[in-house]
Each structure stands twice: as structure tokens, then as C-alpha cells.
Scaffold this motif. Structure first.
Motif, PDB file in Angstrom:
ATOM      1  N   ARG A 234       0.835  -1.193   0.000  1.00 22.65           N
ATOM      2  CA  ARG A 234       0.000   0.000   0.000  1.00 22.65           C
ATOM      3  C   ARG A 234       0.871   1.244   0.000  1.00 22.65           C
ATOM      4  O   ARG A 234       1.955   1.256   0.592  1.00 22.65           O
ATOM      5  CB  ARG A 234      -0.906   0.030   1.238  1.00 22.65           C
ATOM      6  CG  ARG A 234      -1.942  -1.063   1.299  1.00 22.65           C
ATOM      7  CD  ARG A 234      -2.751  -0.940   2.578  1.00 22.65           C
ATOM      8  NE  ARG A 234      -3.690  -2.035   2.753  1.00 22.65           N
ATOM      9  CZ  ARG A 234      -4.929  -2.045   2.306  1.00 22.65           C
ATOM     10  NH1 ARG A 234      -5.390  -1.001   1.635  1.00 22.65           N
ATOM     11  NH2 ARG A 234      -5.730  -3.072   2.525  1.00 22.65           N
ATOM     12  N   ALA A 235       0.366   2.278  -0.647  1.00 19.63           N
ATOM     13  CA  ALA A 235       1.022   3.576  -0.578  1.00 19.63           C
ATOM     14  C   ALA A 235       0.752   4.172   0.806  1.00 19.63           C
ATOM     15  O   ALA A 235      -0.321   3.965   1.378  1.00 19.63           O
ATOM     16  CB  ALA A 235       0.489   4.502  -1.663  1.00 19.63           C
ATOM     17  N   THR A 236       1.720   4.891   1.338  1.00 22.45           N
ATOM     18  CA  THR A 236       1.546   5.529   2.655  1.00 22.45           C
ATOM     19  C   THR A 236       1.367   7.031   2.540  1.00 22.45           C
ATOM     20  O   THR A 236       1.033   7.697   3.519  1.00 22.45           O
ATOM     21  CB  THR A 236       2.759   5.227   3.553  1.00 22.45           C
ATOM     22  OG1 THR A 236       3.960   5.657   2.896  1.00 22.45           O
ATOM     23  CG2 THR A 236       2.854   3.733   3.841  1.00 22.45           C
ATOM     24  N   THR A 237       1.575   7.573   1.337  1.00 20.63           N
ATOM     25  CA  THR A 237       1.368   8.995   1.096  1.00 20.63           C
ATOM     26  C   THR A 237       0.656   9.190  -0.237  1.00 20.63           C
ATOM     27  O   THR A 237       0.633   8.287  -1.077  1.00 20.63           O
ATOM     28  CB  THR A 237       2.713   9.762   1.061  1.00 20.63           C
ATOM     29  OG1 THR A 237       3.524   9.232  -0.010  1.00 20.63           O
ATOM     30  CG2 THR A 237       3.460   9.618   2.373  1.00 20.63           C
ATOM     31  N   GLY A 238       0.093  10.370  -0.436  1.00 18.80           N
ATOM     32  CA  GLY A 238      -0.529  10.704  -1.718  1.00 18.80           C
ATOM     33  C   GLY A 238      -1.947  10.188  -1.851  1.00 18.80           C
ATOM     34  O   GLY A 238      -2.466   9.490  -0.967  1.00 18.80           O
ATOM     35  N   PRO A 239      -2.606  10.518  -2.971  1.00 18.40           N
ATOM     36  CA  PRO A 239      -4.007  10.154  -3.194  1.00 18.40           C
ATOM     37  C   PRO A 239      -4.268   8.647  -3.113  1.00 18.40           C
ATOM     38  O   PRO A 239      -5.328   8.225  -2.656  1.00 18.40           O
ATOM     39  CB  PRO A 239      -4.287  10.683  -4.608  1.00 18.40           C
ATOM     40  CG  PRO A 239      -3.298  11.775  -4.808  1.00 18.40           C
ATOM     41  CD  PRO A 239      -2.066  11.349  -4.072  1.00 18.40           C
ATOM     42  N   LEU A 240      -3.315   7.832  -3.549  1.00 16.70           N
ATOM     43  CA  LEU A 240      -3.528   6.387  -3.568  1.00 16.70           C
ATOM     44  C   LEU A 240      -3.392   5.747  -2.184  1.00 16.70           C
ATOM     45  O   LEU A 240      -3.558   4.536  -2.042  1.00 16.70           O
ATOM     46  CB  LEU A 240      -2.569   5.723  -4.559  1.00 16.70           C
ATOM     47  CG  LEU A 240      -2.849   6.046  -6.032  1.00 16.70           C
ATOM     48  CD1 LEU A 240      -1.786   5.442  -6.930  1.00 16.70           C
ATOM     49  CD2 LEU A 240      -4.231   5.536  -6.441  1.00 16.70           C
TER      50      LEU A 240
END
Length: 299
Positions: A234-240
Motif C-alpha cells: 500500500r502507498a503511505t502517502t498521496g491520493p492512492l
């Protein structure tokens, strides 16, 4: 090499992506006990009342939300299929679940399809063209080849090859991050577009892309089905890295049908059917307390 037996459901779905077949949908959740709500049914548009059918457009290559049965390659199955059947039962009508290319569904609402049920992320851009009724809240997940041989990091897409489904919210989000790379003087991400998510996953499994991104339920399901072909992150920053609502789409001009769909979903939520249906698919975490029309979103 990708395990062909494990991927049979996805390959079958891919083969049928552009076949506009009408089929009786199979269910994992038994909707036969749902009683008709006569007050809601009375509000159906005359066209649907006379035909006795709600026609639905869906990209049936997006397991576990919607996919084509491994048994015959034609019968729609999935979370969205069961949700649509529950709506149909509540309103006393049949459901005609038709396969469509993902990016062809919204333009055909009100003409070819009554509603679109295809795990649509609700975005401000899409709400300019259609109405949405929220029905789940989900997040994004990345898939890489097992062992992450290219050391992919979802926090840095610069210079990466990303397999992506055309017309999806994720395609726009990754493009925005790629543009940010360019503005910072770094290599852009290379987006490799596909008509369906199974194609994107297959490219990653074959080593032709570093990663792909989609909804958490889709990537989680594909990873489980692949029996070790993928790893998730999983992404931890940003829109995603954020969670947001998915919605059932209705023609912008048809607020009456939009309100009816919202009220029907809320009736299913109130009587406990809706949560039980989601839990039958193992996705109880996406449950929402209330279906809303054109909710505020940050994307």
C-alpha cells in the motif's frame, strides 16, 4: 510462469470482456428471501415497470466485484452481481447484467443501460457527467511480482513501468504522479494501459511491468487466486493512500431513479441484508452506514 489453472476465472473473464451477453447471474449470497418493498417498487420508471427488468452495464473482468463464471465463461458473478440482485429483489424486478468495456459504461447510461454497477470510484470529474449513489468505501492496493524483483516502492513511481486499467481512477492518479516526476526533473513513469485489470496483472506476473494498482478487494482477490504469484503493498502517502467511496452510476438527468436506488440500498442496509451480503464475500470492511447521492469526495 503464471499458474494457468489458478487464473482460469480471470482468463475466462478477459476473453468475454467485450461480449455483450445477457445471462442469469449466479449468487454467492442468497437473495431469494428478500421481500419486495411495494412502496419502493411503485416508484420505478415506467420503462422498467413495463419490461420488468433493470439493465446494468458492467466490466465483468474485475473479480471479485464482477467476473464471468469459470463454469461457462458467460454467467456474471461477484459482489456487485449479488448487490444488483438484492436491489432487483427489493424492487420486484429482474436484473439484466450485461458485459461492457469499463470506459463505455457511463456514456451509455440512460440509453443502453439503466444503471452502471462496476466498482466505480466516485470522482468529481465523473459526477459532472453522471449521478452516483455511494455503496462501499474502499482503498487502493499495489501488486508486484512475488519477491518484488524490481524493488518497486509505491512512494516513488518515477521511471517505473506501471500496468494500468484504461479509464480508471487509478490511471489518472498514476498519471498525476508521473507528471510530478517530470516537473521535478525525474524520469516519468511509463503507463502501460490495458482494457481490463486481469490483463494488467498478467503483464506484471510476466515481468513486463514493475507493478499495477487497483482497488484493495480486486488486488487482494487476485493475489489469493494466484497462489503466490504476487505480493501486495500500500502507498503511505498521496491520493492512492486514501480510502474513498465507490458508487452505482445513473444518468445525470434521471434523479428519480438515482433517489430510488439510494433509498433501496438504504432499505437493505437498515434490515441487515447489505452487511450480510458483503460479509458473505469477506469484504465486510467496505460497508457504509448510509448510501448517499453524489457525496463529497476529494478526488
Amino acid at each position: 510462469m503464471l499458474n494457468t489453472r489458478i487464473w482460469t476465472p480471470l482468463i475466462a473473464a478477459l476473453a468475454m470482456t467485450f461480449v455483450a451477453d445477457t445471462a442469469v447471474a449466479e449468487e454467492r449470497f442468497d437473495t431469494s428471501g428478500i421481500q419486495v418493498d411495494e412502496a419502493l417498487a411503485a416508484r420505478l420508471p415506467e420503462k422498467i415497470k413495463s419490461s420488468g427488468t433493470i439493465t446494468i452495464g458492467s466490466d465483468t473482468s474485475y473479480a471479485p466485484w464482477e467476473f464471468l463464471s469459470e463454469k461457462d465463461g458467460q454467467t456474471p458473478e461477484g459482489i456487485d452481481v449479488d448487490i444488483a440482485n438484492a436491489i432487483g429483489r427489493k424492487l420486484g424486478v429482474k436484473i439484466d447484467f450485461q458485459t461492457s468495456a469499463f470506459d463505455a459504461i457511463l456514456p451509455a447510461l440512460g440509453s443502453k443501460y439503466d444503471i452502471g454497477v462496476s466498482a466505480f470510484s466516485i470522482t468529481n470529474e465523473r459526477m459532472k457527467a453522471v449521478n452516483f449513489v455511494s455503496y462501499t468505501k474502499t482503498g487502493s492496493m499495489w501488486a508486484v511480482k512475488a519477491g518484488n524483483p524490481t524493488n518497486f516502492d509505491p512512494s516513488d513511481l518515477c521511471g517505473r513501468k506501471i500496468a494500468i486499467q484504461s479509464g480508471s481512477y487509478h490511471e489518472r492518479a498514476v498519471k498525476a504522479e508521473s507528471d510530478a516526476c517530470k516537473s521535478a526533473g525525474k524520469p516519468e513513469a511509463e503507463l502501460i494501459p490495458f482494457k481490463s485489470q486481469p490483463e494488467a496483472l498478467t503483464r506484471v506476473a510476466a515481468g513486463g511491468a514493475d507493478a499495477t494498482v487497483s482497488g484493495e478487494a480486486i488486488i487482494g482477490y487476485a493475489t489469493k487466486q494466484s497462489e503466490g504469484a504476487f505480493e501486495t503493498m500500500r502507498a503511505t502517502t498521496g491520493p492512492l493512500s486514501k480510502r474513498g467511496p465507490n458508487g452505482i452510476a445513473v444518468a445525470k438527468a434521471d434523479m428519480a431513479l438515482t433517489e430510488l436506488i439510494a433509498d433501496t440500498l438504504n432499505a437493505l442496509i437498515a434490515d441487515g441484508t447489505y452487511k450480510a451480503l458483503l460479509e458473505a464475500w469477506g469484504v465486510g470492511s467496505v460497508f457504509i452506514e448510509k448510501a448517499e447521492i453524489n457525496p463529497e469526495v476529494g478526488i
